[in-house]
Design an enzyme around this catalytic site. Structure first.
Site, PDB file in Angstrom:
ATOM      1  N   SER A  53       0.856  -1.180   0.000  1.00  0.00           N
ATOM      2  CA  SER A  53       0.000   0.000   0.000  1.00  0.00           C
ATOM      3  C   SER A  53       0.892   1.230   0.000  1.00  0.00           C
ATOM      4  O   SER A  53       2.054   1.164   0.436  1.00  0.00           O
ATOM      5  CB  SER A  53      -0.877   0.002   1.261  1.00  0.00           C
ATOM      6  OG  SER A  53      -1.497   1.262   1.461  1.00  0.00           O
ATOM      7  N   TYR A 106      -1.586  -0.811  10.407  1.00  0.00           N
ATOM      8  CA  TYR A 106      -1.643  -1.128   8.983  1.00  0.00           C
ATOM      9  C   TYR A 106      -0.388  -0.631   8.259  1.00  0.00           C
ATOM     10  O   TYR A 106       0.234  -1.368   7.489  1.00  0.00           O
ATOM     11  CB  TYR A 106      -2.896  -0.494   8.377  1.00  0.00           C
ATOM     12  CG  TYR A 106      -3.110  -0.835   6.914  1.00  0.00           C
ATOM     13  CD1 TYR A 106      -3.585  -2.084   6.536  1.00  0.00           C
ATOM     14  CD2 TYR A 106      -2.846   0.103   5.916  1.00  0.00           C
ATOM     15  CE1 TYR A 106      -3.797  -2.397   5.203  1.00  0.00           C
ATOM     16  CE2 TYR A 106      -3.054  -0.198   4.588  1.00  0.00           C
ATOM     17  CZ  TYR A 106      -3.525  -1.450   4.227  1.00  0.00           C
ATOM     18  OH  TYR A 106      -3.717  -1.749   2.905  1.00  0.00           O
TER      19      TYR A 106
END
Length: 269
Positions: free
Chosen positions: A135, A148
């Protein structure tokens, strides 16, 4: 034994994983999609002709079974897409230990266990190719995103470790870093954003979240899948240890230019 390239896609029941299975199958690959939920996997298998295999990548025994099933079915393993992932919100002082460990277990330990099981088979075919779906959070951070972002940065370096340690044996390992992509997983935080902003539709929330993106929109899962398929292919034969942002250009934006509307005034010398 098949001579077609064989690829395992974890988290293959929805979103980027399902889109990757579609692209790979359309390109003639044999694909095994894995995940925790049988229903979505069965739907992808019925649509694409992929093989569905229920497996929790955080469970070493289930991961070993996933890889064994793929090799038993097709006789080889050429590629691995590390796409299974999860997220839990919270800053360092807020995220619970349980949430922290759940995110790291799924996003880092799961790929590690999958790689450990798959590596002998990938190397047996001359090296094979691995693509980690990370990501832009691996490169940039946002508020309340500690677990995350940390996990995706770790996944990036896990995949780079493969490139360094096994490149001489023919293995290629790369990472894609998407920004906002319209998926089931992204819909959840977008739903929260929509509620906070008084929006009735997710589209408005995606629009708000991507308003500083040079392309001014969220991505589609198929767009990331095409990048993944290219990195798996012989066309990317010299691409190893790379980080490919698939983000509409948001990671190139200097936040300090935002008040200027991205305009650059011409200077007269």
């Amino acid at each position: 034994m098949t001579e077609q390239r064989v690829v395992i896609v974890t988290g293959g029941g929805t979103g980027i994983g399902a889109a990757t299975a579609r692209v790979l199958r359309a390109g003639g690959h044999q694909v095994v999609v894995s995940g925790r939920r049988a229903g979505p996997l069965a739907a992808v298998a019925a649509e694409t002709g992929a093989v569905a295999q229920v497996a929790d990548t955080t469970d070493e025994t289930q991961v070993a079974g996933l890889v064994a099933a793929a090799v038993e079915r097709f006789g080889r393993l050429d590629g691995l897409v590390l796409n299974a992932g999860t997220g839990r919100p919270g800053a360092v002082g807020e995220v619970t230990v349980e949430d922290w460990e759940a995110v790291l277990r799924t996003n880092v330990t799961g790929p590690f266990l999958t790689l450990r099981a798959a590596l002998p088979h990938l190397l047996a075919t001359g090296g094979g190719a691995v693509v980690g779906v990370a990501s832009v959070s691996a490169l940039r951070n946002g508020h309340g995103n500690a677990a995350y972002a940390t996990s995706k940065a770790a996944l990036l370096q896990l995949c780079r470790s493969l490139a360094v340690d096994y490149g001489r044996q023919g293995l290629r390992s790369n990472v894609v870093c998407p920004s906002w992509v319209r998926t089931e997983m992204a819909d959840r935080p977008m739903g929260r954003l929509a509620a906070l902003g008084g929006h009735d539709e997710l589209g408005a929330a995606y629009g708000e979240a991507t308003r500083l993106n040079p392309q001014a929109r969220a991505g589609e899962a198929a767009e990331v899948a095409e990048a993944v398929a290219w990195l798996l292919s012989p066309a990317a034969s010299l691409v190893n240890g790379a980080v490919l942002t698939v983000d509409g250009g948001i990671s190139a934006v200097d936040p300090g230019t935002v008040p200027f509307g991205f305009r650059v005034e011409r200077r007269e010398d």
